[in-house]
Write an enzyme that holds these catalytic residues in place. Structure first.
Site, mmCIF file in Angstrom:
data_model
loop_
_atom_site.group_PDB
_atom_site.id
_atom_site.type_symbol
_atom_site.label_atom_id
_atom_site.label_comp_id
_atom_site.label_asym_id
_atom_site.label_seq_id
_atom_site.Cartn_x
_atom_site.Cartn_y
_atom_site.Cartn_z
ATOM 1 N N HIS A 123 45.854 48.581 43.407
ATOM 2 C CA HIS A 123 44.799 48.106 44.071
ATOM 3 C C HIS A 123 45.484 47.128 45.261
ATOM 4 C CE1 HIS A 123 42.050 49.904 41.460
ATOM 5 N NE2 HIS A 123 42.037 49.059 40.728
ATOM 6 N N LEU A 125 36.619 49.224 67.552
ATOM 7 C CA LEU A 125 36.372 50.185 66.250
ATOM 8 C C LEU A 125 35.334 49.729 65.611
ATOM 9 C CD1 LEU A 125 37.648 52.551 64.269
ATOM 10 C CD2 LEU A 125 38.900 50.779 63.295
ATOM 11 N N ASP A 183 40.187 56.032 46.291
ATOM 12 C CA ASP A 183 40.200 56.627 44.753
ATOM 13 C C ASP A 183 41.563 56.917 44.363
ATOM 14 O OD1 ASP A 183 39.174 56.904 42.379
ATOM 15 O OD2 ASP A 183 38.657 58.997 42.602
#
Length: 202
Positions: A73, A167, A56
């Site tokens: 972004h 992962l 965010d």
């Protein structure tokens, strides 16, 4: 091996979480240089099993820099790559990135369209490297609401990484607390139906 300030920040964050014994108390972590990073030692048995990050503020950050929101972004992609690399390098088994909530659909249409394109393009561009690094990719959220191109990229990433054992990277798209509760309720109902969970009366 490549070292970056973001990875140092991840190490410092974990150090602060692991060595601050008073919950809520401010933790003072000394500044670290690239040369000093290798001296940071964390006991493997004290590392978290799961790191979750809410992505965010990228648009607000860009605005403060005098740039359009999409600039924020774009720059977030590199940060994501380095966090993934950092978690894999530290041996943290689970990483969840909360990338796009249902509230984000309310943003200007042009910004949403750009984000959808960015998500799809990033998945496609980074998939080969993630596969090579033994990362398995999961996606959660109301994925049916995403554009077809995004759904196709998601399906491709899931299939291509399904046998990886490293992962476990989960990306949350079109997620919400309501969606989480609904999915949990559905899972419980299915478990009861399959006989794997017995309902208990109070």
């Amino acid at each position: 091996m490549k070292r970056t300030y973001l990875r140092i920040g991840l190490l410092q964050l974990l150090a602060g979480l692991l060595f601050s014994f008073n919950v809520g108390a401010p933790t003072s972590i000394p500044s670290t240089t690239l040369e000093q990073e290798t001296s940071i030692q964390l006991a493997p048995d004290k590392l978290p099993e799961h790191v979750a990050i809410i992505m965010d503020g990228n648009g607000r950050w860009a605005t403060k820099q005098g740039k359009p929101r999409v600039f924020g972004h774009q720059n977030a992609i590199q940060s994501v790559k380095e966090v993934v690399e950092g978690c894999a390098e530290l041996g943290i088994p689970y990483l969840t990135l909360y990338a796009f909530s249902t509230e984000n659909w309310e943003r200007p249409q042009a910004e949403v369209a750009y984000l959808m394109q960015l998500i799809s393009t990033t998945i496609d561009n980074e998939l080969e490297e993630l596969i090579q690094k033994n990362v398995r990719i999961h996606f959660i959220g109301d994925l049916a609401r995403l554009p077809q191109r995004c759904q196709a990229s998601i399906q491709k990433a899931r299939q291509a990484s399904q046998h990886n054992q490293g992962l476990q990277l989960t990306i949350a798209l079109s997620y919400s607390g309501r969606w989480d509760l609904l999915e949990a309720t559905k899972a419980i109902a299915q478990a009861v139906k399959d006989g794997n969970l017995a309902p208990q009366a109070n």
